[in-house]
Motif scaffolding. Structure first.
Motif, PDB file in Angstrom:
ATOM      1  N   ASN A 284      10.434  17.953 114.525  1.00 33.52           N
ATOM      2  CA  ASN A 284      10.784  18.919 113.808  1.00 33.52           C
ATOM      3  C   ASN A 284      11.076  18.756 112.134  1.00 33.52           C
ATOM      4  OD1 ASN A 284      12.862  17.220 113.452  1.00 33.52           O
ATOM      5  ND2 ASN A 284      14.507  18.700 114.097  1.00 33.52           N
ATOM      6  N   SER A 285       9.702  17.773 112.061  1.00 31.68           N
ATOM      7  CA  SER A 285       9.792  17.676 110.668  1.00 31.68           C
ATOM      8  C   SER A 285       8.737  18.615 109.646  1.00 31.68           C
ATOM      9  CB  SER A 285       9.015  16.156 110.208  1.00 31.68           C
ATOM     10  OG  SER A 285       7.696  16.181 110.860  1.00 31.68           O
ATOM     11  N   ASN A 286       8.132  19.448 110.390  1.00 33.75           N
ATOM     12  CA  ASN A 286       7.355  20.192 109.876  1.00 33.75           C
ATOM     13  C   ASN A 286       6.936  21.307 110.808  1.00 33.75           C
ATOM     14  OD1 ASN A 286       4.076  20.181 110.591  1.00 33.75           O
ATOM     15  ND2 ASN A 286       4.927  18.124 110.508  1.00 33.75           N
ATOM     16  N   TYR A 290       4.250  23.760 115.873  1.00 35.08           N
ATOM     17  CA  TYR A 290       4.988  24.865 116.368  1.00 35.08           C
ATOM     18  C   TYR A 290       3.914  26.153 116.443  1.00 35.08           C
ATOM     19  CZ  TYR A 290       9.442  22.511 116.115  1.00 35.08           C
ATOM     20  OH  TYR A 290      10.428  21.373 116.297  1.00 35.08           O
ATOM     21  N   PHE A 291       3.309  26.525 115.204  1.00 39.24           N
ATOM     22  CA  PHE A 291       2.714  27.469 115.277  1.00 39.24           C
ATOM     23  C   PHE A 291       1.037  27.410 115.923  1.00 39.24           C
ATOM     24  CE2 PHE A 291       5.895  28.469 112.278  1.00 39.24           C
ATOM     25  CZ  PHE A 291       6.088  29.801 112.481  1.00 39.24           C
ATOM     26  N   VAL A 316      13.183  23.461 112.211  1.00 41.35           N
ATOM     27  CA  VAL A 316      12.452  22.671 110.960  1.00 41.35           C
ATOM     28  C   VAL A 316      13.456  22.977 109.735  1.00 41.35           C
ATOM     29  CG1 VAL A 316      10.444  22.161 109.641  1.00 41.35           C
ATOM     30  CG2 VAL A 316      10.257  22.904 112.056  1.00 41.35           C
ATOM     31  N   ASN A 317      13.803  22.003 108.945  1.00 37.29           N
ATOM     32  CA  ASN A 317      14.618  22.063 107.819  1.00 37.29           C
ATOM     33  C   ASN A 317      13.738  22.341 106.649  1.00 37.29           C
ATOM     34  OD1 ASN A 317      16.809  22.052 106.242  1.00 37.29           O
ATOM     35  ND2 ASN A 317      16.651  19.790 105.815  1.00 37.29           N
ATOM     36  N   SER A 318      12.813  23.677 106.561  1.00 36.56           N
ATOM     37  CA  SER A 318      12.248  23.916 105.582  1.00 36.56           C
ATOM     38  C   SER A 318      11.773  25.431 105.606  1.00 36.56           C
ATOM     39  CB  SER A 318      11.014  23.190 105.269  1.00 36.56           C
ATOM     40  OG  SER A 318       9.946  23.264 106.277  1.00 36.56           O
ATOM     41  N   PRO A 319      11.626  26.168 104.568  1.00 38.08           N
ATOM     42  CA  PRO A 319      11.370  27.895 104.546  1.00 38.08           C
ATOM     43  C   PRO A 319      10.314  27.884 105.573  1.00 38.08           C
ATOM     44  CG  PRO A 319      12.139  27.031 102.535  1.00 38.08           C
ATOM     45  CD  PRO A 319      11.745  25.950 103.169  1.00 38.08           C
TER      46      PRO A 319
END
Length: 505
Positions: A284-286, A290-291, A316-319
């Motif tokens: 879950n770094s980017n 996923y997409f 994921v810890n980003s917008p």
């Protein structure tokens, strides 16, 4: 196989665009009023600030560096590397290349393989293949040649130049420079891009014979080629070999490749199972993995997979980016789930900083294709109220949607408005749009409106043979001379086709 291994070891709003250009003009005017740079800039004692400050004014980075040294300033190679990275990030490739040239000229003994590779990459960007080839030929040390070889090979691959790539691969192998999987992977990518799958197993065999370790990319490309050449069983054998290779860790990309092979073979259940296994391998770094999987689940018409991966992507810890929202919206529209697409669109609207019209275009297109013209119109007006700036795709969706629903007046007005708004962007609507409108005038026997429409097209430099043919048919049905229309065709540089010649227009 030609080569052998030698035996050796956003789319911004108009308001923002105007202010951007005002800023550029202001800076240009300010630069013109300032005295020319004479090589002795004294804007501070920080070399990085000096370089970054003058880089947009056309001053040579070399001049700043030389002046810094003349003033007794110390030069750190690591600091220059940091500055180079910042310049590249700002897409200032020329100044970055000047710094690396200076480093090589003044401190060649401190140049690292990374420096040579980066210099070659920038040479390709700034001056093209020929200059990059000259630079490669000028190098003498083995480690510099090895570092500069991969960017040049990659350039050939991007150009799809199989002959040059194979010849260069042969050359670097003779020099003993191809000792890692990277150059071989470039050849594998080239053969895949040019559909020369039959050459891929030979590259893999050479790698094995010369004890060059295969990495994940090597296996994925090999597996994909086997799927194309021999089918599922052959691809599965490669996958099993990859699982037994202790030098690689099978990740989501390999399972995604395998899933795609199953999909092509019509083995939907196996493809979905492979993707479910791939989900467990994602870090879950980017957001990218996923997409990628969302797109694959969409191609398999599997809504559950799309919903599950979309939900997981929130970890994921980003917008989420506009591109991420475009991906999920496109998937949901394709799957026919407009209600969920609307919900996610509202979510995007609530957090977007700049209204990216490309996101709303996906929902707009979905509405128009489904015949929900009223919803499409409401969405269009809503985007305008929120500061969205229609692009060519927006106008095309609207025109085609109104044509499809036989709302011809709206379609014609939208086409005219779109052409006027995007006159500086050279938008060329699909010929089918212009033909459909002309045919409408033909059916309604409105020759005057047809001529008026033709004048609009010609005003924007749009001329289509099919439009003229429709007008000629209208004119002959009116038993009037087509000479006027034929003269316009001649002026527009449009030649008559065989059908028109046979009809003796």
């Amino acid at each position: 196989m030609v080569f052998k291994v030698a035996a050796t070891g956003l789319n911004f709003s108009r308001f923002q665009s105007l202010w951007t250009w005002r800023f550029v003009l202001y800076r240009l005017c300010s630069t013109n009023k300032a005295p020319p740079f004479n090589g002795s800039y004294r804007g501070g004692g920080d070399m990085e600030k000096r370089i970054l400050k003058v880089v947009s004014s056309g001053v040579k980075t070399k001049s700043v560096l030389e002046n810094w040294v003349d003033e007794g300033g110390r030069v750190s190679m690591n600091e220059l590397r940091v500055i180079t990275r910042k310049l590249i990030k700002r897409r200032r490739f020329g100044p970055a290349l000047e710094i690396l040239n200076w480093m090589e000229t003044q401190h060649s003994s401190q140049m690292t393989p990374y420096d040579y590779a980066r210099r070659q990459e920038l040479t390709v960007k700034e001056h093209g293949t020929i200059e990059a080839e000259r630079y490669f030929e000028s190098l003498t040390s083995t480690f510099s040649l090895k570092a500069a070889s991969l960017p040049l090979l990659r350039c050939y691959v991007e150009e799809r130049s199989t002959e040059k790539a194979e010849a260069f691969m042969l050359k670097i192998n003779k020099l003993g420079l191809a000792l890692s999987p990277h150059s071989f992977n470039e050849m594998l990518k080239l053969y895949k891009a040019t559909s020369q799958y039959q050459k891929i197993p030979s590259v893999i065999l050479l790698m094995k014979q010369n004890r060059i370790t295969l990495n994940i990319l090597s296996y994925n490309l090999w597996m994909d080629a086997c799927g194309e050449l021999s089918g599922v069983e052959s691809a599965e054998m490669v996958y099993k070999e990859m699982l037994s290779d202790q030098n690689v860790e099978v990740g989501w990309s390999s399972l995604s490749t395998l899933a795609n092979i199953y999909k092509k073979a019509g083995l939907t259940d196996k493809a979905i199972l492979a993707l479910k296994t791939a989900e467990k391998k994602i870090s879950n770094s980017n957001h990218y993995p996923y997409f990628f999987l969302i797109t694959q689940y969409t191609s398999l018409n599997n809504k559950d997979g799309v919903y599950r991966v979309w939900k997981a992507s929130k970890a994921v810890n980003s917008p989420l980016t506009c591109a991420n929202y475009m991906c999920i919206l496109s998937s949901l529209v394709k799957l026919g789930d407009m209600r969920e697409a609307e919900r996610i669109f509202v979510e995007w609207e609530s957090q977007c900083r700049t209204y990216d019209i490309r996101v709303s275009n996906i929902l707009l297109g979905g509405y128009m294709r489904n015949g929900s013209v009223g919803k499409a119109e409401s969405l269009h007006f809503r985007t305008l109220e929120k500061g969205g700036c229609p692009n060519s795709k927006t106008w095309e969706i609207l025109v085609e949607g109104w044509l499809r629903s036989q709302q011809m007046d709206k379609a014609i007005d939208a086409l005219k408005n779109g052409l006027a708004a995007l006159k500086d962007y050279e938008w060329r609507p699909s010929p089918s749009i212009a033909v459909a409108i002309t045919e409408y005038f033909k059916e309604t026997k409105n020759f005057e409106k047809a001529i008026e429409f033709l004048a609009t097209l010609r005003h924007f430099g749009l001329t289509y043979l099919q439009v003229y043919k429709s007008l000629l048919r209208m004119q002959t049905s009116r038993e009037e001379s087509p000479l006027y229309i034929l003269e316009m065709m001649q002026n527009d540089g449009i030649d008559m086709d065989d059908e028109m010649m046979q009809n003796d227009f």
